[in-house]
Design an enzyme around this catalytic site. Structure first.
Site, mmCIF file in Angstrom:
data_model
loop_
_atom_site.group_PDB
_atom_site.id
_atom_site.type_symbol
_atom_site.label_atom_id
_atom_site.label_comp_id
_atom_site.label_asym_id
_atom_site.label_seq_id
_atom_site.Cartn_x
_atom_site.Cartn_y
_atom_site.Cartn_z
ATOM 1 N N CYS A 91 -1.986 -2.562 7.579
ATOM 2 C CA CYS A 91 -1.893 -3.473 6.441
ATOM 3 C C CYS A 91 -0.584 -4.265 6.400
ATOM 4 C CB CYS A 91 -2.164 -2.714 5.154
ATOM 5 S SG CYS A 91 -3.909 -2.215 5.076
ATOM 6 N N LYS A 108 -7.091 -4.914 -2.929
ATOM 7 C CA LYS A 108 -7.881 -5.403 -1.793
ATOM 8 C C LYS A 108 -8.781 -4.293 -1.286
ATOM 9 C CE LYS A 108 -4.121 -4.145 1.244
ATOM 10 N NZ LYS A 108 -4.846 -3.157 2.069
ATOM 11 N N ASP A 157 0.803 -1.237 0.000
ATOM 12 C CA ASP A 157 0.000 0.000 0.000
ATOM 13 C C ASP A 157 0.836 1.288 0.000
ATOM 14 O OD1 ASP A 157 -1.873 -1.997 0.291
ATOM 15 O OD2 ASP A 157 -2.841 -1.176 2.059
#
Ligand code: VGL
Ligand code: ZN
Length: 203
Positions: free
Chosen positions: A151, A106, A8
């Site tokens: 994450c 995601k 991310d």
């Protein structure tokens, strides 16, 4: 075979973004320096539809960073972030992308959040990342990216559970909450993850 997972590294998670992580921009250079040391580089991308259930704006009267509920699970309510197709969802411009062989998106299901790059938060749906890695002969994963306490942490947990050796490249991550990160770090150490620095990996 060892793989680098870049978690991310998106505009909304660096200063100026909708869910900025303090110092998040400082990891980009390290992420770039790590890449040539791996036979496989994979990225994850938080990729929410507008109105995603993890957004405080989807819960009338609720504010970002409050605790709420989603899909029967406790859910931190976030500012709107990483909306599909928006600049905030794009990888940070300084991230070297030419070695990234696959991108796993995601958080696309509006009804459940997905911190890990492997599974949603209810562990119901797989992204296919674990099978992809196994198919490429990967036995060890090194994690870098944002945010360390969300994450990256949950991706590390799932990687351990999936049987990979897990290395957390600590200087190539930044956390949303220092306290949350200390808990996450202790938990990962207990579960057998190893914490390394970029300099150690690149030596
Ligand atoms: C993340 C909160 C919400 C992360 C993603 O990438 O750590 N955190 N969505
Ligand atoms: Zn998100």
């Amino acid at each position: 075979m060892k793989a680098l997972l870049l978690i991310d590294i998106q505009n909304d998670f660096v200063p100026g973004g909708a869910l900025a992580v303090a110092g998040g921009d400082a990891i980009v250079t390290l992420a770039n320096q790590l890449q040539p040391h791996f036979g496989l580089v994979v990225a994850t991308q938080d990729w929410h539809p507008a109105g995603h259930g993890s957004f405080a704006s989807s819960h009338p009267g609720r504010q970002p960073f409050e605790q709420g509920e989603l899909h029967g699970l406790p859910q931190t309510l976030w500012p709107d972030h990483c909306m599909q197709g928006t600049p905030g969802a794009e990888f940070v411009a300084g991230l070297d992308q030419h070695r990234i062989e696959a991108i796993f998106r995601k958080g696309t299901d509006p009804a459940i959040d997905s911190y890990s790059g492997f599974f949603d938060n209810g562990h119901r749906k797989s992204t296919g990342l674990a099978d992809y890695l196994r198919g490429r002969g990967v036995t060890a994963v090194y994690l870098a990216g944002l945010a360390a306490d969300f994450c990256v942490y949950f991706s590390a947990l799932d990687a351990l559970q999936q049987g990979f050796a897990v290395y957390f490249v600590e200087d190539a991550t930044r956390a949303i909450s220092p306290e949350g990160y200390q808990q996450a770090r202790t938990d990962l150490l207990e579960r057998g993850a190893r914490f390394v620095t970029t300099a150690e990996v690149n030596a």
